[in-house]
Design a protein around this motif. Structure first.
Motif, PDB file in Angstrom:
ATOM      1  N   GLY A   1     -24.152 -58.206 -39.536  1.00 48.53           N
ATOM      2  CA  GLY A   1     -25.094 -59.279 -39.827  1.00 48.53           C
ATOM      3  C   GLY A   1     -24.441 -60.592 -40.184  1.00 48.53           C
ATOM      4  O   GLY A   1     -25.033 -61.659 -39.989  1.00 48.53           O
ATOM      5  N   ASN A   2     -23.216 -60.550 -40.672  1.00 47.36           N
ATOM      6  CA  ASN A   2     -22.521 -61.775 -41.076  1.00 47.36           C
ATOM      7  C   ASN A   2     -21.640 -62.367 -39.989  1.00 47.36           C
ATOM      8  O   ASN A   2     -21.229 -63.526 -40.097  1.00 47.36           O
ATOM      9  CB  ASN A   2     -21.662 -61.511 -42.312  1.00 47.36           C
ATOM     10  CG  ASN A   2     -22.494 -61.302 -43.552  1.00 47.36           C
ATOM     11  OD1 ASN A   2     -23.519 -61.940 -43.729  1.00 47.36           O
ATOM     12  ND2 ASN A   2     -22.063 -60.390 -44.418  1.00 47.36           N
ATOM     13  N   ALA A   3     -21.319 -61.605 -38.959  1.00 47.09           N
ATOM     14  CA  ALA A   3     -20.317 -62.085 -38.009  1.00 47.09           C
ATOM     15  C   ALA A   3     -20.689 -61.955 -36.544  1.00 47.09           C
ATOM     16  O   ALA A   3     -20.153 -62.666 -35.711  1.00 47.09           O
ATOM     17  CB  ALA A   3     -18.992 -61.341 -38.247  1.00 47.09           C
ATOM     18  N   ASN A   4     -21.577 -61.033 -36.182  1.00 46.86           N
ATOM     19  CA  ASN A   4     -21.873 -60.754 -34.786  1.00 46.86           C
ATOM     20  C   ASN A   4     -23.025 -61.646 -34.324  1.00 46.86           C
ATOM     21  O   ASN A   4     -24.176 -61.454 -34.719  1.00 46.86           O
ATOM     22  CB  ASN A   4     -22.227 -59.276 -34.633  1.00 46.86           C
ATOM     23  CG  ASN A   4     -22.367 -58.858 -33.183  1.00 46.86           C
ATOM     24  OD1 ASN A   4     -23.185 -59.387 -32.453  1.00 46.86           O
ATOM     25  ND2 ASN A   4     -21.566 -57.881 -32.789  1.00 46.86           N
ATOM     26  N   ARG A   5     -22.714 -62.622 -33.484  1.00 48.29           N
ATOM     27  CA  ARG A   5     -23.718 -63.602 -33.070  1.00 48.29           C
ATOM     28  C   ARG A   5     -24.859 -62.956 -32.305  1.00 48.29           C
ATOM     29  O   ARG A   5     -26.025 -63.350 -32.467  1.00 48.29           O
ATOM     30  CB  ARG A   5     -23.065 -64.689 -32.219  1.00 48.29           C
ATOM     31  CG  ARG A   5     -24.072 -65.690 -31.670  1.00 48.29           C
ATOM     32  CD  ARG A   5     -23.417 -66.831 -30.940  1.00 48.29           C
ATOM     33  NE  ARG A   5     -24.417 -67.599 -30.226  1.00 48.29           N
ATOM     34  CZ  ARG A   5     -24.145 -68.674 -29.496  1.00 48.29           C
ATOM     35  NH1 ARG A   5     -22.906 -69.108 -29.413  1.00 48.29           N
ATOM     36  NH2 ARG A   5     -25.097 -69.315 -28.867  1.00 48.29           N
ATOM     37  N   PHE A   6     -24.556 -61.968 -31.465  1.00 51.22           N
ATOM     38  CA  PHE A   6     -25.591 -61.313 -30.664  1.00 51.22           C
ATOM     39  C   PHE A   6     -26.675 -60.726 -31.565  1.00 51.22           C
ATOM     40  O   PHE A   6     -27.869 -60.969 -31.385  1.00 51.22           O
ATOM     41  CB  PHE A   6     -24.963 -60.220 -29.798  1.00 51.22           C
ATOM     42  CG  PHE A   6     -25.954 -59.429 -28.988  1.00 51.22           C
ATOM     43  CD1 PHE A   6     -26.383 -59.884 -27.753  1.00 51.22           C
ATOM     44  CD2 PHE A   6     -26.454 -58.223 -29.460  1.00 51.22           C
ATOM     45  CE1 PHE A   6     -27.308 -59.159 -27.007  1.00 51.22           C
ATOM     46  CE2 PHE A   6     -27.370 -57.487 -28.729  1.00 51.22           C
ATOM     47  CZ  PHE A   6     -27.793 -57.959 -27.500  1.00 51.22           C
ATOM     48  N   TYR A   7     -26.249 -59.944 -32.566  1.00 55.73           N
ATOM     49  CA  TYR A   7     -27.227 -59.298 -33.436  1.00 55.73           C
ATOM     50  C   TYR A   7     -27.825 -60.253 -34.459  1.00 55.73           C
ATOM     51  O   TYR A   7     -28.997 -60.113 -34.847  1.00 55.73           O
ATOM     52  CB  TYR A   7     -26.609 -58.075 -34.107  1.00 55.73           C
ATOM     53  CG  TYR A   7     -26.593 -56.884 -33.164  1.00 55.73           C
ATOM     54  CD1 TYR A   7     -27.765 -56.202 -32.877  1.00 55.73           C
ATOM     55  CD2 TYR A   7     -25.421 -56.489 -32.530  1.00 55.73           C
ATOM     56  CE1 TYR A   7     -27.775 -55.146 -31.992  1.00 55.73           C
ATOM     57  CE2 TYR A   7     -25.422 -55.433 -31.636  1.00 55.73           C
ATOM     58  CZ  TYR A   7     -26.602 -54.759 -31.370  1.00 55.73           C
ATOM     59  OH  TYR A   7     -26.616 -53.717 -30.474  1.00 55.73           O
TER      60      TYR A   7
END
Length: 204
Positions: free
Chosen positions: A76-82
């Motif tokens: 949630g803090n790093a993955n742009r897709f999700y």
């Protein structure tokens, strides 16, 4: 499950890269789309498989929830897709506090990830770590369409090999057995997992 785990993965080729090095392909990751987090810390959470065989349902669910919350925090803090997907669905990572809350998350399809890779080549935005954390690149077979590229960290690749060891244990794959794989040494991830796990066991 594999789907939860694969949040921290992407798809790709079979070549190995030393941590900190960068291939020509990985150089494409150095763009404004890349994750902004620092390198991930090794997980301190005990493997669920290490729980005693007579562990209670409460103990099992507590271990699952601890892993889930850590995973949600990283993705949630790093993955742009999700991050984008969850924001569009009106879901906040902070609201996921129990296993029952999983039903709040929107379902993800392979088609979505393929489209993301098409729009943001070559690996899309489904990346949780910085480029130098990924050391393996494979892809799916492409039997039903465009191959899905997949990147692995050292930890995620080891996890895949451990899964294959469980498969080999289940079929009673013994030291004097030999494995024949009817695949070329191409980028297909299914081959490399089975092959390298068998090499570790000494079955080639």
């Amino acid at each position: 499950s594999c789907n939860w785990y694969r949040w921290t993965r992407c798809c790709g080729f079979s070549s190995s890269l030393a941590p900190g090095s960068e291939s020509a392909d990985l150089a494409h990751l150095r763009s404004p789309l890349r994750p902004q987090n620092i390198e991930a810390e090794p997980s301190s959470i005990a493997d669920i498989s290490s729980l005693p065989i007579d562990a209670s349902r409460n103990d099992l669910e507590a271990a699952q929830l601890e892993k889930l919350l850590r995973l949600m925090g990283e993705v949630g803090n790093a993955n742009r897709f999700y991050k984008d997907k969850w924001e569009q669905a009106g879901v906040s990572v902070d609201n996921i506090r129990s296993l029952g809350d999983l039903s709040e998350l929107p379902f993800t399809t392979k088609t979505e990830i393929l489209e993301d890779q098409r729009v943001h080549p070559p690996y899309g935005t489904n990346l949780t770590y910085l480029p130098n954390r990924y050391v393996r690149m494979h892809q799916t077979s492409g039997t039903t369409g465009q191959p899905l590229r997949w990147l692995d960290t050292p930890e995620s690749w080891q996890w895949l090999l451990d899964c294959w060891q469980l498969i080999y244990d289940a079929i009673d794959f013994r030291p004097d057995d030999r494995l024949f794989t009817a695949f070329s040494f191409g980028p297909f991830i299914g081959f490399w997992g089975a092959f390298e796990a068998a090499v570790i066991r000494g079955n080639f």
